[in-house]
Design an enzyme around this catalytic site. Structure first.
Site, PDB file in Angstrom:
ATOM      1  N   GLU A 113       0.841  -1.197   0.000  1.00 30.60           N
ATOM      2  CA  GLU A 113       0.000   0.000   0.000  1.00 30.60           C
ATOM      3  C   GLU A 113       0.880   1.252   0.000  1.00 30.60           C
ATOM      4  OE1 GLU A 113      -2.455  -0.645   3.480  1.00 30.60           O
ATOM      5  OE2 GLU A 113      -3.166  -2.530   2.650  1.00 30.60           O
TER       6      GLU A 113
ATOM      7  N   LEU B 286      -6.000  -1.622  -0.714  1.00 31.14           N
ATOM      8  CA  LEU B 286      -5.914  -1.786   0.733  1.00 31.14           C
ATOM      9  C   LEU B 286      -6.419  -3.197   1.051  1.00 31.14           C
ATOM     10  CD1 LEU B 286      -7.321   0.922   3.153  1.00 31.14           C
ATOM     11  CD2 LEU B 286      -6.833  -1.422   3.784  1.00 31.14           C
TER      12      LEU B 286
ATOM     13  N   GLU C 110      -4.495  -6.471   2.829  1.00 30.73           N
ATOM     14  CA  GLU C 110      -3.278  -7.146   3.285  1.00 30.73           C
ATOM     15  C   GLU C 110      -3.263  -8.630   2.942  1.00 30.73           C
ATOM     16  OE1 GLU C 110      -4.902  -4.905   5.055  1.00 30.73           O
ATOM     17  OE2 GLU C 110      -3.407  -3.332   5.278  1.00 30.73           O
TER      18      GLU C 110
ATOM     19  N   GLN D  83       2.070  -2.044   5.793  1.00 29.64           N
ATOM     20  CA  GLN D  83       2.328  -0.665   6.192  1.00 29.64           C
ATOM     21  C   GLN D  83       2.707  -0.489   7.665  1.00 29.64           C
ATOM     22  OE1 GLN D  83      -0.999   2.157   5.376  1.00 29.64           O
ATOM     23  NE2 GLN D  83       0.369   2.685   3.695  1.00 29.64           N
ATOM     24  N   PHE D  84       2.018  -1.198   8.544  1.00 29.44           N
ATOM     25  CA  PHE D  84       2.303  -1.137   9.980  1.00 29.44           C
ATOM     26  C   PHE D  84       2.090  -2.531  10.570  1.00 29.44           C
ATOM     27  CE2 PHE D  84       1.595   3.454   9.652  1.00 29.44           C
ATOM     28  CZ  PHE D  84       2.419   3.969  10.639  1.00 29.44           C
TER      29      PHE D  84
ATOM     30  N   PRO E 199      -4.252  -9.404   9.987  1.00 31.38           N
ATOM     31  CA  PRO E 199      -5.231  -9.935   9.023  1.00 31.38           C
ATOM     32  C   PRO E 199      -4.619 -10.951   8.055  1.00 31.38           C
ATOM     33  CG  PRO E 199      -5.456  -7.558   9.202  1.00 31.38           C
ATOM     34  CD  PRO E 199      -4.232  -7.934   9.993  1.00 31.38           C
TER      35      PRO E 199
ATOM     36  N   HIS F 210      -0.231   0.401  15.466  1.00 30.31           N
ATOM     37  CA  HIS F 210       0.895   1.101  14.854  1.00 30.31           C
ATOM     38  C   HIS F 210       2.147   1.000  15.721  1.00 30.31           C
ATOM     39  CE1 HIS F 210      -2.696   2.793  13.043  1.00 30.31           C
ATOM     40  NE2 HIS F 210      -1.993   3.334  12.079  1.00 30.31           N
TER      41      HIS F 210
HETATM   42  C1  LIG Z   1      -5.971  -3.168   7.709  1.00 26.66           C
HETATM   43  C2  LIG Z   1      -5.391  -1.811   7.558  1.00 26.66           C
HETATM   44  N1  LIG Z   1      -4.507  -1.581   6.569  1.00 26.66           N
HETATM   45  C3  LIG Z   1      -3.960  -0.346   6.413  1.00 26.66           C
HETATM   46  C4  LIG Z   1      -4.287   0.660   7.263  1.00 26.66           C
HETATM   47  C5  LIG Z   1      -3.609   2.028   7.125  1.00 26.66           C
HETATM   48  N2  LIG Z   1      -4.610   2.973   6.678  1.00 26.66           N
HETATM   49  C6  LIG Z   1      -5.299   3.750   7.523  1.00 26.66           C
HETATM   50  S1  LIG Z   1      -6.479   4.641   6.760  1.00 26.66           S
HETATM   51  C7  LIG Z   1      -6.042   4.023   5.249  1.00 26.66           C
HETATM   52  C8  LIG Z   1      -6.763   4.442   4.022  1.00 26.66           C
HETATM   53  C9  LIG Z   1      -8.205   4.181   4.143  1.00 26.66           C
HETATM   54  O1  LIG Z   1      -8.846   4.574   2.975  1.00 26.66           O
HETATM   55  P1  LIG Z   1     -10.413   4.664   2.967  1.00 26.66           P
HETATM   56  O2  LIG Z   1     -10.998   3.386   3.475  1.00 26.66           O
HETATM   57  O3  LIG Z   1     -10.823   5.121   1.628  1.00 26.66           O
HETATM   58  O4  LIG Z   1     -10.736   5.765   4.063  1.00 26.66           O
HETATM   59  P2  LIG Z   1     -10.315   7.314   4.031  1.00 26.66           P
HETATM   60  O5  LIG Z   1      -9.078   7.406   4.856  1.00 26.66           O
HETATM   61  O6  LIG Z   1     -10.112   7.720   2.620  1.00 26.66           O
HETATM   62  O7  LIG Z   1     -11.455   8.006   4.691  1.00 26.66           O
HETATM   63  C10 LIG Z   1      -4.990   3.115   5.374  1.00 26.66           C
HETATM   64  C11 LIG Z   1      -4.342   2.409   4.268  1.00 26.66           C
HETATM   65  C12 LIG Z   1      -5.208   0.363   8.288  1.00 26.66           C
HETATM   66  N3  LIG Z   1      -5.570   1.286   9.208  1.00 26.66           N
HETATM   67  N4  LIG Z   1      -5.761  -0.866   8.404  1.00 26.66           N
END
Ligand SMILES: Cc1ncc(C[n+]2csc(CCOP(=O)(O)OP(=O)(O)O)c2C)c(N)n1
Ligand SMILES: [Mg+2]
Lengths: 342, 325
Positions: free
Chosen positions: B29, B58, B60, B82-83, B89, B129
């Site tokens: 990602e 997005l 995993e 990413q973290f 998952p 995180h």
């Molecule tokens: C399982 C997981 N993978 C990656 C992340 C890191 N992360 C946090 S918000 C985000 C983007 C989310 O996009 P979206 O669902 O469109 O929500 P938005 O932030 O655009 O409101 C990511 C990749 C996470 N929190 N959880």
């Protein structure tokens, strides 16, 4: 129930002002870690949450503050939670991505996509324990590519559960544009799983309210889930301090830091071949142009501004309302700060 | 020789390996256009193109499962999660599939992939995180788990991980991503997997640590010098397979050990190391082994993070306790 733009606008304004206060706290270093706000998605949240009543449940993503506030959670508790105080909403342990309220049957998760299964569990319980109650899941367009969310939409469909899936589509997942990593159309995807999908302009609170109302009514009366696809713009970008947004807000302040060294290097005698340098310069120009066209620059997309335009016909009432909400917030802030850390 | 931090050292390792081996594909990602949320893959998509540095959805489980398919087909994927918290998952893919290919096929097939994960606390981030999942991974048969503690180490260990025929989870202590700068040579060098590093020789107590904790232990060692206590410091480097010889050789010499990890205490790797020492060096032990660890709760928010994470002070206390037994 008939549409009351005044109360919807009030909800949105309360949320906006609270989140602006949160941003100030964050910039002052009082809140740790990254901070995702729902600024720009207020119309979606208000249009849905205004229909909820006792027994209805919510599963929230990493931008949950606004939904909790609109659902009636005390903003003092929210703020003291974000500040990490023991008398915050979750004892200072949850932080902004993990806000819970048992009283409001609300849970959040920082794991993107986890809202789906939680909402399905809420809905299954509601169907069993409190027929007529429903569950909502709020998530972004990025979440739509998570397996667990797809599984949950299928479950809701197969079991005909009272769920409203609300996809707040801003087109982005952090720095990745969803259209580049997403197959097909999101509404079609939901329909493919047997769930009716409704497209709505997420900046238009009245439209969201109408669409959500129909979907929630249908869920309450046993007709199963709906997928509400609402587009929105996050004015703060992914999180506070997001560098793309700094660029979007003040391109002329942020750009020189990039363009000046680039131009100088372009004139430098040694180094890469001319055509490679031209490519580099072109890439930067493209980024600048894209930034200037970025919808996050354009306040015409602001759902509050759009609602306000309609309400302006009664300026006196509007001003009174805004003054009232501002006063409430400043009372909240003084309570929050007067309490001191705990 | 350039002085690099860990982010730059990892970037250099990826760049050099990708130049040599066009089967190496990076996926994850925000790794491409953006260069990763920690900028570890910065500039790689521009250099190697979108086919070799792939921005994923997005998802995993999909990322890691896809990496497995790629590895089995003949590519050398390097996936980024990413973290740390987002690794959970995809434990299904890692535990049920990736770790079992070699055993299931009696070694006819291997699964050469790397999953890079920024991990651990200390950056004031919320839960998901700041996690340290190394013990869960070390408990999973069939995968190697590597954790660098300095920029130089990171480059050498990552190159070995990429070239290894088996799946490697490469945990990057994000807290020291930019905290240490040191000489990191360009060009080829590797650090073998499964071999610990004797960071500092000493005669009194063996301290065993990895990742960001190595620095904490070294700071404790400085303080202990004032009390004339001479700490031997071992950086495990590879958590699985573990360098049992390095641990036992040292403990046989000092007769005392302290293990430091930021993961929760219960069933943490410290417990396993103590069991190993009991099996291999029991008669050399002069004191019960001490553990300095995180606590059995999710990593707390900023206000209590410093309390949760092991620090030189806690390490000094543990060493003195062992010394005065
Ligand atoms: C399982 C997981 N993978 C990656 C992340 C890191 N992360 C946090 S918000 C985000 C983007 C989310 O996009 P979206 O669902 O469109 O929500 P938005 O932030 O655009 O409101 C990511 C990749 C996470 N929190 N959880
Ligand atoms: Mg999004």
């Amino acid at each position: 129930m008939s549409l009351d733009l005044w109360s919807l606008y009030t909800l949105m304004l309360k949320s906006r002002l609270l989140e602006e206060a949160i941003a100030r706290f964050w910039y002052d270093g009082l809140i740790s870690g990254e901070m995702h706000l729902g600024t720009g998605e207020e119309a979606i949240i208000a249009g849905v949450v205004a229909h909820l009543r006792d027994g209805d449940a919510m599963a929230l993503d990493h931008r949950g503050t606004s939904a909790l506030l609109m659902r009636g959670v005390d903003p003092v508790l929210i703020l003291r939670e974000l500040l990490g105080y023991e008398d915050g909403l979750c004892g200072g342990r949850g932080g902004h991505m993990h806000l819970f309220s048992k009283e409001h049957l609300t849970a959040s998760s920082g794991i993107v996509g986890a809202e789906g299964p939680t909402a399905v569990g809420f809905a299954l319980s509601a169907q069993y324990l409190r027929p007529g109650a429903i569950a909502t899941a709020f998530f972004g367009d990025g979440a739509m590519n998570q397996g667990m969310l797809m599984e949950s939409i299928n479950l809701a469909s197969a079991w005909n559960l009272p769920v409203l899936f609300v996809c707040k589509d801003d087109g982005w997942a952090i720095t990745t544009q969803s259209k580049q990593v997403t197959g097909g159309d999101l509404g079609e995807r939901a329909r493919g799983l047997g769930v009716p999908a409704v497209e709505v302009d997420g900046g238009d609170v009245s439209a969201v309210w109408e669409a959500a109302g129909r979907a929630i009514e249908s869920a309450r009366s046993g007709q199963g889930p709906t997928f509400l696809h609402a587009r929105c713009v996050h004015f703060e970008g992914h999180f506070l301090g997001f560098q793309l947004i700094r660029m979007v807000r003040a391109p002329f302040r942020e750009m020189p830091g990039i363009t000046i060294p680039l131009t100088l290097s372009f004139l430098h005698s040694g180094g890469a071949a001319l055509h490679e340098r031209l490519e580099g310069l072109k890439a930067v120009l493209a980024a600048v142009l894209a930034t200037l066209r970025d919808p996050r620059r354009d306040s015409a997309n602001d759902p509050l501004r759009r609602a306000r335009t309609t309400l302006q016909s009664d300026t006196a009432r509007l001003e009174e309302l805004e003054e009232q909400v501002e006063k409430e917030l400043s009372n909240v802030l003084s309570t929050v700060l007067a309490g001191g850390p705990s | 020789m350039p002085k690099l931090n860990m982010v730059e050292a990892i970037n250099l390792a990826l760049r050099e390996e990708m130049e040599k081996d066009d089967r190496i594909i990076i996926l994850g990602e925000d790794v491409g256009r953006e260069g990763g949320v920690f900028r570890v893959t910065d500039g790689l998509q521009a250099k190697f193109g979108e086919q070799r540095v792939v921005d994923t959805p997005l998802a995993e489980t999909g990322i890691v499962g896809t990496a497995m398919g790629m590895a089995l087909y003949g590519l050398r994927p390097v996936a980024e999660i990413q973290f740390d918290g987002f690794l959970y998952p995809c434990l299904d893919q890692i535990t049920n599939h990736i770790g079992r290919i070699r055993n299931r096929s009696r070694g006819r097939f291997t699964c050469p992939l790397v999953i890079r994960v920024p991990y651990g606390g200390g950056i004031h981030a919320p839960e998901h995180h700041s996690e340290s999942p190394e013990a869960i991974l070390a408990h999973t048969p069939g995968i190697k788990v590597v954790i660098p503690s300095t920029p130089f180490e990171a480059k050498g260990l990552l190159v070995s991980s990429i070239r290894d025929p088996d799946p490697v989870i490469f945990l990057e202590p994000k807290r020291i991503y930019r905290a240490i700068r040191e000489d990191v040579p360009e060009g080829d060098y590797t650090i073998p997997l499964g071999k610990a590093r004797l960071v500092q020789e000493g005669k009194d107590v063996t301290a065993i640590a990895w990742g960001a904790m190595v620095r904490e232990v070294l700071n404790a060692a400085e303080e202990l010098k004032r009390d004339k206590i001479d700490l031997e410091v071992i950086d495990l480097r590879t958590i699985s397979p573990m360098d049992v010889d390095a641990i036992t050789t040292s403990v046989k010499k000092t007769g005392k050990a302290v293990i430091v990890h930021e993961a929760p205490r219960t069933c943490g790797l410290g417990a396993e190391i103590i069991a190993l020492i009991n099996e291999k060096a029991f008669l050399s032990l002069q004191a019960p082994i001490e553990r300095v660890t995180g606590f059995d709760v999710p990593v707390p928010l900023l206000k209590s993070e410093h309390y949760y994470l092991p620090n030189p002070k806690r390490i000094v206390v543990a060493v003195k306790k062992v010394m005065s037994f």
